[in-house]
Design an enzyme around this catalytic site. Structure first.
Site, PDB file in Angstrom:
ATOM      1  CB  SER A  82      44.541  -2.155  42.713  1.00  0.00           C
ATOM      2  OG  SER A  82      43.737  -1.409  41.845  1.00  0.00           O
ATOM      3  CG  ASP A 166      49.421   2.331  38.405  1.00  0.00           C
ATOM      4  OD1 ASP A 166      48.244   2.703  38.235  1.00  0.00           O
ATOM      5  OD2 ASP A 166      49.740   1.411  39.182  1.00  0.00           O
ATOM      6  CG  HIS A 240      47.043  -0.995  38.085  1.00  0.00           C
ATOM      7  ND1 HIS A 240      47.431  -0.122  39.085  1.00  0.00           N
ATOM      8  CD2 HIS A 240      45.959  -1.667  38.573  1.00  0.00           C
ATOM      9  CE1 HIS A 240      46.618  -0.255  40.123  1.00  0.00           C
ATOM     10  NE2 HIS A 240      45.724  -1.186  39.843  1.00  0.00           N
TER      11      HIS A 240
END
EC number: 3.1.-.-
Length: 254
Positions: A82, A166, A240
């Site tokens: 991320s 995502d 995610h």
């Protein structure tokens, strides 16, 4: 021969470099074959995110130099999730790959790079984490405008794990997703989610003051974004989140 180094960078909200999280948990699974340097001195802050990324970039550059200059025989790998994937991507794209980059002298020693939920993901470049979520489609790419490019042409191996759905790692190039890119840009610079002219909410309101012909795409993008963030409370169903074990196996192939 020296053990290779593995540098890991956590995602948003995970400032403890040794704490639980995809990068650190993956590293702990390969400590028999890698030396591990998690990246601290990095707030992993949600707001404002870009200054947080810049601190992570500076620390990753510093640690790579310290470790690799001290051992000229050591190869290395990097892994980021991320926001941590942005840190790794920025260092790779702007400091390792360019001939003028500060870390370019180490390019031949870079062997593996891992991303999960990568906002800088190259279009069509995605790998399956062999879990419950489908892999991102070939016509998708990361939400940031500064994306990775031409990764296939280099001598190191990359795994960019990206799920369909995502929003950070898998958007399309159309009007709706153009606004999602704008929302991503807002998140990078915003001072907070709500409150003040530089908050995400204030910037979304400003973004909404566009010609009515653009309204449908903008509304769709905002709905997508709010739905994505709301699903973060759904546990494994949130796209995610990722399975680390394919990355562990990848790192073991040295």
């Amino acid at each position: 021969m020296s053990k290779p180094w593995l540098f890991t960078v956590h995602g948003t909200g995970q400032p403890d470099p040794l704490g639980p999280g995809l990068p650190a948990d993956t590293a702990r699974d390969v400590l028999d074959i890698y030396r591990w340097q998690p990246i601290g001195n990095y707030p992993a802050a949600a707001f404002p995110m870009w200054p947080s990324v810049e601190k992570g970039v500076a620390e990753l550059i510093l640690q790579i130099e310290l470790k690799l200059d001290a051992d000229p025989y050591a190869d290395f790998a990097m892994a980021g999730y991320s926001q941590g994937a942005i840190v790794v991507g920025q260092v790779l794209k702007h400091h390792i790959l360019p001939p003028t980059g500060r870390l370019h002298r180490f390019l031949h020693r870079l062997k593996k790079v891992i991303f999960w939920g990568n906002p800088m993901r190259q279009k069509g470049f995605a790998h399956s984490d062999e879990w419950i979520h489908p892999v991102a489609a070939p016509d998708t790419l990361g939400i940031l405008e500064d994306r990775l490019e031409n990764l296939e042409q280099y001598g190191f191996e990359v795994r960019d794990y990206a799920h369909d759905g995502d929003m950070y790692a898998s958007i399309k190039e159309d009007d709706l997703h153009e606004y999602e890119v704008a929302i991503g840009r807002i998140v990078m610079k915003a001072s907070g989610f709500i409150g003040g002219r530089d908050s995400v909410v204030a910037q979304l309101i400003e973004l909404g003051q566009r010609p009515i012909t653009e309204g449908i795409a903008l509304a769709g993008a905002i709905i997508d974004a709010l739905t994505f963030f709301a699903r973060s409370r759904m546990g494994d169903k949130w796209p995610h989140l990722y399975n680390r074990y394919p990355a562990v196996e990848f790192l073991r192939q040295i």
